[in-house]
Design an enzyme around this catalytic site. Structure first.
Site, PDB file in Angstrom:
ATOM      1  N   ASP A 265       0.876  -1.170   0.000  1.00 39.54           N
ATOM      2  CA  ASP A 265       0.000   0.000   0.000  1.00 39.54           C
ATOM      3  C   ASP A 265       0.919   1.227   0.000  1.00 39.54           C
ATOM      4  O   ASP A 265       2.124   1.134   0.269  1.00 39.54           O
ATOM      5  CB  ASP A 265      -0.952  -0.006   1.203  1.00 39.54           C
ATOM      6  CG  ASP A 265      -2.167   0.904   0.956  1.00 39.54           C
ATOM      7  OD1 ASP A 265      -2.101   1.762   0.055  1.00 39.54           O
ATOM      8  OD2 ASP A 265      -3.184   0.769   1.665  1.00 39.54           O
TER       9      ASP A 265
HETATM   10  C1  BGC Z   1      -5.137   3.195  -0.068  1.00 39.49           C
HETATM   11  C2  BGC Z   1      -5.212   2.202  -1.213  1.00 39.49           C
HETATM   12  C3  BGC Z   1      -5.004   2.934  -2.522  1.00 39.49           C
HETATM   13  C4  BGC Z   1      -3.677   3.667  -2.482  1.00 39.49           C
HETATM   14  C5  BGC Z   1      -3.350   4.401  -3.765  1.00 39.49           C
HETATM   15  C6  BGC Z   1      -3.883   4.053  -0.136  1.00 39.49           C
HETATM   16  O1  BGC Z   1      -3.938   5.075   0.793  1.00 39.49           O
HETATM   17  O2  BGC Z   1      -5.170   2.495   1.155  1.00 39.49           O
HETATM   18  O3  BGC Z   1      -6.440   1.545  -1.197  1.00 39.49           O
HETATM   19  O4  BGC Z   1      -5.065   2.012  -3.580  1.00 39.49           O
HETATM   20  O5  BGC Z   1      -3.706   4.588  -1.427  1.00 39.49           O
HETATM   21  O6  BGC Z   1      -4.146   5.509  -3.927  1.00 39.49           O
END
Ligand code: BGC
Length: 727
Positions: A265
């Site tokens: 993530d």
């Molecule tokens: C979120 C993810 C997301 C990623 C990219 C993160 O903060 O938890 O679900 O895909 O950001 O935007």
């Protein structure tokens, strides 16, 4: 002397080589390409950036503003990975890219359809849009279990049951990947609340995890074969999920033999050692303390064979997914999108996902009989609500109304409650052209009550906004809406409440109302779907994918973990060393309805519940334990309207012990009087328990059919023999 060929010639040679050997498996191709890589090239696919102008990073010429960009290797015909959020469509990233996209209804609405074939089409629709906008990876496939109904991302996910979430999440993934776009199942794992998400430490036993949250991922991966898995922000039993050898290596790669790659993530990588735990790619690397999986990894790999081996494996896994999903053979081509056609897919999902919770004396459908209608609240004159955060999708032209989040919390400015066209007011007007329709915003109860008194019917639109990064402190409807509904229902007995919520909410006014409809976050043309149900053009067939509790006391955690100690903060990373331990062994694998069954408590609305304008009978349940365990039964539409039943089979006892587990379901459309025979194959993991491997204790297993977890028919038993197996 080396002859340098232009990269275009080399890439043509690369594609000729591929075309000459079409039968080669993605695995074989991945090995071949990886072997042809130089050391410098081996450090290309293992990290990506967030290609946004605001984040202090040089944006490569071929990157599209979005969530992520991983450079390609043109010499070897390896495409760059162009990544967009997320599960509900191509995300809007706060308007940095101005192109709109088709918003699907929320994950909860999708789960409420109980219809994998429809959700596969929905996945294909958003996958197609991503491809037509130049993306080849969607960070779509959020299936964290609805263990905590106050979770701010409940709306993105597929509910509280691992079978339902796994089958529907897997279907969405299949659909997305059918468009040559890698899907990403996330957030692995146990990222079940947002409060303290960066320093949450989930404590749970192996068995409880495998029978609940992990099972949802396992089923989704089997069903959808996603090219990537995104590890989560939180810790699990002390280890950050992206550095968890247990999650990434032992469970995912060894036990489940997952052949794709694990991406982090954004901002979830604590260091280069994560590679040894099983991380394959660092996403949005500028959000971490360092580009660990570029510089640090290069040094480690030249010094330590275990890192060098992992680097080879990391590249092969990423390449394998690129080849398996066809990213090199079917690259994205920018083209015009048929938004009208795509909106119809979103509308169909919403029509099937709306759950009719209450219908006193046939108050619905309205079917033109109402001459005057008062529509109250919920910005119903502008649009329908959507959820906030990285998954936010906006139609062309952006939100129809945006209510600022307010306050001075980090990122507060970028967050707003967004409403999407068309408006329920417009949609209702088009189905009731002869009725007098007035709208009141509901800000003043007196004003709403006066309007409701004068009308035949009052329809209150009630909203609860959820966003990534923040949990709801409780399950109430905010901003005095409970008082508004109670007063309107008091003033007009024909009061219908349409709920636009992320998930379950409490309904202290329920008994006063004529009808209640759960419309979730309805997506593009969602207002048309709502109107279609209210006026009976659609017979509702949605069923709850989460239990609606009657009070917070009924939950395993009456108070949200961390709500008294952690300041709400969308980006809150906490202080160095800060930890919030949460004990998920309180309920263990008894998430949602299983907790209610274990405690013998009656919720407001049970999991699986939903009314129809017709009635269904279930009969003739029989179970056969042969090579596979199967159930068969009949479903009859015993009412006067065509409609779809969702017969649900539950395991109610296992070797003499009471249990409650969804064992199978089907969505069956029936004309009045029609009967259909249904057969279900029961996943062997449902009657099993995890005991260092799946194990069936020999004995009698009881199953019952019903139309919710709390209304079951007679129990049929089947004898199962002892069995043990590994995944
Ligand atoms: C979120 C993810 C997301 C990623 C990219 C993160 O903060 O938890 O679900 O895909 O950001 O935007």
């Amino acid at each position: 002397m080396r002859i340098l060929l232009p990269s275009i010639v080399l890439s043509l040679l690369g594609s000729c080589a591929v075309d000459a050997q079409p039968v080669q498996s993605p695995d074989a191709r991945a090995v071949m390409t990886e072997k042809a890589m130089t050391d410098a090239e081996r450090a290309v696919l293992t990290y990506g950036i967030m290609p946004l102008p605001v984040l202090g990073v040089k944006i490569p010429a071929d990157a599209i503003p979005g969530a992520g960009y991983v450079a390609g290797i043109p010499r070897l015909n390896v495409p760059a990975l162009k990544e967009s959020d997320a599960s509900l469509g191509v995300a809007y990233i706060g308007g940095i890219r101005k192109d709109g996209a088709t918003a699907l209804p929320s994950g909860m609405a999708m789960a409420a359809t109980w219809n994998p074939a429809l959700i596969e089409r929905a996945g294909a629709m958003i996958g197609g849009e991503a491809h037509a906008k130049g993306f080849n990876v969607l960070l779509a496939g959020g299936i964290n279990l609805g263990r905590e109904p106050r979770n701010g991302r409940t709306f993105e996910y597929f509910g509280e049951d691992p079978l339902l979430a796994g089958l529907l999440g897997g279907a969405a993934i299949r659909g997305i990947q059918s468009k040559n776009v890698i899907a990403t199942v996330k957030h692995f794992a146990l990222n079940d609340q947002e409060t303290a998400r960066h320093f949450l430490d989930v404590r749970i036993s192996d068995a409880a995890a495998r029978e609940s949250d992990l099972l949802a991922f396992q089923i989704a991966i089997e069903q959808g074969q996603p090219g990537s898995v995104m590890c989560a922000y939180n810790k699990v039993n002390g280890a950050p999920a992206c550095a968890s050898d247990y999650l990434l290596t032992r469970v995912l790669k060894q036990d489940w033999r997952y052949p794709g790659f694990v991406m982090s993530d954004w901002g979830a990588v604590p260091g280069v050692e994560t590679v040894l735990a099983g991380l394959d790619q660092q996403s949005g690397a500028q959000l971490d303390a360092k580009y660990f999986l570029r510089d640090a990894l290069k040094d480690k790999a030249s010094a330590e064979p275990r890192y060098a081996d992992r680097l080879v494996d990391m590249n092969r896994r990423i390449l394998r997914s690129i080849y398996a999903v066809g990213l090199d053979r079917f690259p994205p081509v920018i083209k015009t999108i048929d938004f009208d056609a795509n909106a119809l897919v979103a509308e169909e999902v919403e029509r099937e996902g709306i759950v009719l919770l209450r219908n006193r004396a046939g108050a619905l459908p309205l079917a033109g009989s109402a001459r005057s209608i008062a529509i109250i609240g919920g910005y119903a004159d502008t649009g329908v609500l959507s959820g906030g955060g990285s998954s936010q999708v906006q139609g062309q032209g952006g939100a129809t109304a945006a209510v600022p989040f307010g306050g001075n919390m980090a990122f507060a400015q970028a967050f707003a409650q967004s409403y999407q066209a068309p408006s329920p007011l417009k949609a209702i007007k088009s189905l009731a052209p002869d009725a007098t329709i007035i709208y009141r915003n509901g800000n003043y109860i007196t004003d709403a009550v006066l309007a409701a008194r004068k009308a035949d019917v009052a329809i209150v639109f009630a909203t609860q906004w959820q966003t990534e990064g923040l949990d709801s402190p409780d399950l109430s409807l905010p901003n005095g809406q409970n008082a508004l509904i109670a007063a309107v229902a008091e003033a007009n007995p024909n009061t219908i409440v349409v709920l636009e919520t992320g998930g379950p909410v409490l309904m202290p006014w329920l008994d006063k109302t004529a009808a209640v409809v759960a419309a979730w976050y309805p997506g593009a043309r969602g207002a048309d779907a709502i109107a279609s149900v209210l006026f009976g053009k659609t017979n509702p067939s949605g069923r709850l994918p989460m239990t609606f509790p009657a009070s917070l006391d009924q939950l395993p955690r009456p108070q949200l973990d961390g709500s008294n100690t952690v300041e709400p903060n969308i980006s809150g990373r906490g202080n160095p060393g800060q930890t919030l331990r949460v004990d998920y062994d309180i309920e263990g694998s008894d998430v949602g309805y299983r907790w209610f069954a274990r405690k013998d408590i009656k919720p407001l609305f049970p999991f699986g519940y939903g009314l129809s304008f017709t009635t269904f009978d279930y009969s003739g349940l029989s179970l056969t334990a042969g090579k596979a365990l199967t159930a068969s039964f009949r479903v009859t539409n015993s009412g006067k309207r065509a409609g779809a039943a969702v017969p649900q089979l539950y395991l109610v006892s296992a070797a003499g012990k009471p249990v409650a587990r969804l064992a199978g379901f089907s969505k069956v459309s029936l004309m009045p009087g029609e009967t259909r025979q249904v057969q279900l194959v029961i996943d062997a993991r449902i009657p099993a328990r995890w005991d260092n491997g799946w194990a069936i204790v020999p004995g009698l297993y009881g199953f019952a059919l019903g139309d919710s977890a709390a209304s079951l028919g007679s129990v049929q038993s089947v004898r199962l023999l002892a069995k043990r197996w590994k995944d």
